[in-house]
Design a protein around this motif. Structure first.
Motif, PDB file in Angstrom:
ATOM      1  N   ASP A   1       0.877  -1.172   0.000  1.00  0.00           N
ATOM      2  CA  ASP A   1       0.000   0.000   0.000  1.00  0.00           C
ATOM      3  C   ASP A   1       0.912   1.218   0.000  1.00  0.00           C
ATOM      4  O   ASP A   1       2.130   1.105   0.166  1.00  0.00           O
ATOM      5  N   ALA A   2       0.333   2.385  -0.179  1.00  0.00           N
ATOM      6  CA  ALA A   2       1.143   3.597  -0.363  1.00  0.00           C
ATOM      7  C   ALA A   2       2.035   3.878   0.837  1.00  0.00           C
ATOM      8  O   ALA A   2       3.205   4.256   0.681  1.00  0.00           O
ATOM      9  N   THR A   3       1.480   3.680   2.051  1.00  0.00           N
ATOM     10  CA  THR A   3       2.270   3.965   3.246  1.00  0.00           C
ATOM     11  C   THR A   3       3.411   2.974   3.405  1.00  0.00           C
ATOM     12  O   THR A   3       4.559   3.365   3.661  1.00  0.00           O
ATOM     13  N   TYR A   4       3.112   1.678   3.252  1.00  0.00           N
ATOM     14  CA  TYR A   4       4.157   0.643   3.363  1.00  0.00           C
ATOM     15  C   TYR A   4       5.274   0.928   2.365  1.00  0.00           C
ATOM     16  O   TYR A   4       6.461   0.940   2.722  1.00  0.00           O
TER      17      TYR A   4
ATOM     18  N   PHE B   1       9.108   1.875   3.676  1.00  0.00           N
ATOM     19  CA  PHE B   1      10.216   0.947   3.491  1.00  0.00           C
ATOM     20  C   PHE B   1      11.208   1.449   2.446  1.00  0.00           C
ATOM     21  O   PHE B   1      12.404   1.156   2.546  1.00  0.00           O
ATOM     22  N   ARG B   2      10.748   2.196   1.471  1.00  0.00           N
ATOM     23  CA  ARG B   2      11.706   2.788   0.530  1.00  0.00           C
ATOM     24  C   ARG B   2      12.599   3.788   1.264  1.00  0.00           C
ATOM     25  O   ARG B   2      13.817   3.811   1.067  1.00  0.00           O
ATOM     26  N   GLU B   3      11.981   4.624   2.120  1.00  0.00           N
ATOM     27  CA  GLU B   3      12.767   5.575   2.901  1.00  0.00           C
ATOM     28  C   GLU B   3      13.738   4.841   3.831  1.00  0.00           C
ATOM     29  O   GLU B   3      14.899   5.246   3.979  1.00  0.00           O
ATOM     30  N   TYR B   4      13.266   3.767   4.457  1.00  0.00           N
ATOM     31  CA  TYR B   4      14.133   2.991   5.359  1.00  0.00           C
ATOM     32  C   TYR B   4      15.305   2.387   4.590  1.00  0.00           C
ATOM     33  O   TYR B   4      16.468   2.514   5.004  1.00  0.00           O
TER      34      TYR B   4
ATOM     35  N   THR C   1      10.195   1.363  -7.394  1.00  0.00           N
ATOM     36  CA  THR C   1      11.177   0.423  -6.872  1.00  0.00           C
ATOM     37  C   THR C   1      11.104   0.414  -5.352  1.00  0.00           C
ATOM     38  O   THR C   1      10.463   1.263  -4.743  1.00  0.00           O
ATOM     39  N   SER C   2      11.764  -0.547  -4.720  1.00  0.00           N
ATOM     40  CA  SER C   2      11.779  -0.628  -3.259  1.00  0.00           C
ATOM     41  C   SER C   2      12.911   0.188  -2.657  1.00  0.00           C
ATOM     42  O   SER C   2      12.979   0.363  -1.442  1.00  0.00           O
ATOM     43  N   SER C   3      13.806   0.672  -3.503  1.00  0.00           N
ATOM     44  CA  SER C   3      14.914   1.523  -3.060  1.00  0.00           C
ATOM     45  C   SER C   3      15.489   2.218  -4.282  1.00  0.00           C
ATOM     46  O   SER C   3      15.189   1.864  -5.423  1.00  0.00           O
TER      47      SER C   3
END
Length: 271
Positions: free
Chosen positions: A188-191, A195-198, A232-234
């Motif tokens: 979802d948008a928040t997840y 996690f991208r920021e993390y 992407t995830s990062s």
């Protein structure tokens, strides 16, 4: 003409469950690398095999041979992310999540195995080991090499209950970390945002603490399940001392950065 740098590159390409599509994407990336004077190209986690169960097929063995020969024909060294069944020295076999390192002649010079597994790795039957390795990357100077380590997704990000892999690797005299990743997204948008920021923050922190070492990180531009993704995830790119030297936006992207031999080149007897 002898160059005083090594050009490293990343291919932020879609990792699908279709082997032929993955072959095509990697070949296209190698074409780009050849046209841009790249020495070594990195692909995302599981970029050849796809991140899936029942990956170990005769077709994958054939596909690896195709990519090895194609990279050699383009005179490109390769940091290839793929799931693979490795034959060990005692003759036994185990499923690994790997970065396979090839020189420009298509010769396998080292492979790195994912150490901190995610639930999908465990579901697939992936095995890990804690062996510390180094790959010595050739340069235009026959007396200088770049020592590198391959780390895969959680190996850099860490996981509760595990000693940080990067802390262990810091004890060795690497000059380059190649990070192939393919983390969960499209939840979802928040997840996705959190996690991208993390993930980006951890990569920057590791880079900052690593000081004189570069990190090349490259993500899958599709979803972890092989389906299309809008993000992407990062971030993919190259970092040094916590600062991005180059980045790319989402989607299929290619990038490169030149590592100075004066800064990153060493003699093999120095490690």
């Amino acid at each position: 003409m002898q160059r005083n740098f090594v050009r490293i590159a990343g291919a932020q390409i879609p990792v699908t469950h279709n082997l032929q599509e993955n072959i095509s994407e990697i070949k296209t990336a190698l074409d780009w690398a050849s046209n841009n004077g790249v020495d070594y190209l990195a692909t995302p986690e599981a970029s050849l095999s796809g991140y899936k169960e029942n990956f170990n097929t005769p077709e994958l063995i054939e596909a690896l041979g195709i990519i090895e020969k194609y990279a050699a024909s383009k005179n490109i060294g390769l940091f290839l992310g793929t799931l693979w069944e490795e034959v060990l020295f005692d003759g036994s076999q185990e499923l690994n999540n790997q970065i396979r390192v090839y020189d420009k002649r298509g010769k396998l010079i080292q492979w790195f195995v994912k150490k901190i597994l995610c639930p999908l790795d465990i579901q697939i039957g992936i095995k890990f080991n804690t062996e510390v390795k180094v790959a010595w990357l050739e340069t235009d100077n026959p007396n200088l090499f770049i020592p590198m380590a391959g780390v895969i997704c959680n190996d850099l990000y860490g996981k509760e209950g595990y000693a940080p892999v990067m802390q262990e690797l810091y004890q060795h005299k690497y000059k380059l970390y190649v990070h192939a990743t393919n983390a969960e997204r499209n939840i979802d948008a928040t997840y996705d945002s959190v996690f991208r920021e993390y993930n980006n923050a951890v990569v920057r922190l590791v880079s900052y603490l690593s000081k004189d070492r570069a990190i090349l990180t490259v993500d899958n531009s599709a979803g972890m399940d092989g389906e299309p993704s809008s993000n992407t995830s990062s971030t993919s790119g190259v970092l040094h001392e916590g600062t991005w030297l180059t980045t790319v936006p989402d989607g299929t992207q290619y990038f490169y950065h030149d590592l100075s031999l004066e800064e990153y080149g060493v003699k093999t007897d120095e490690d």
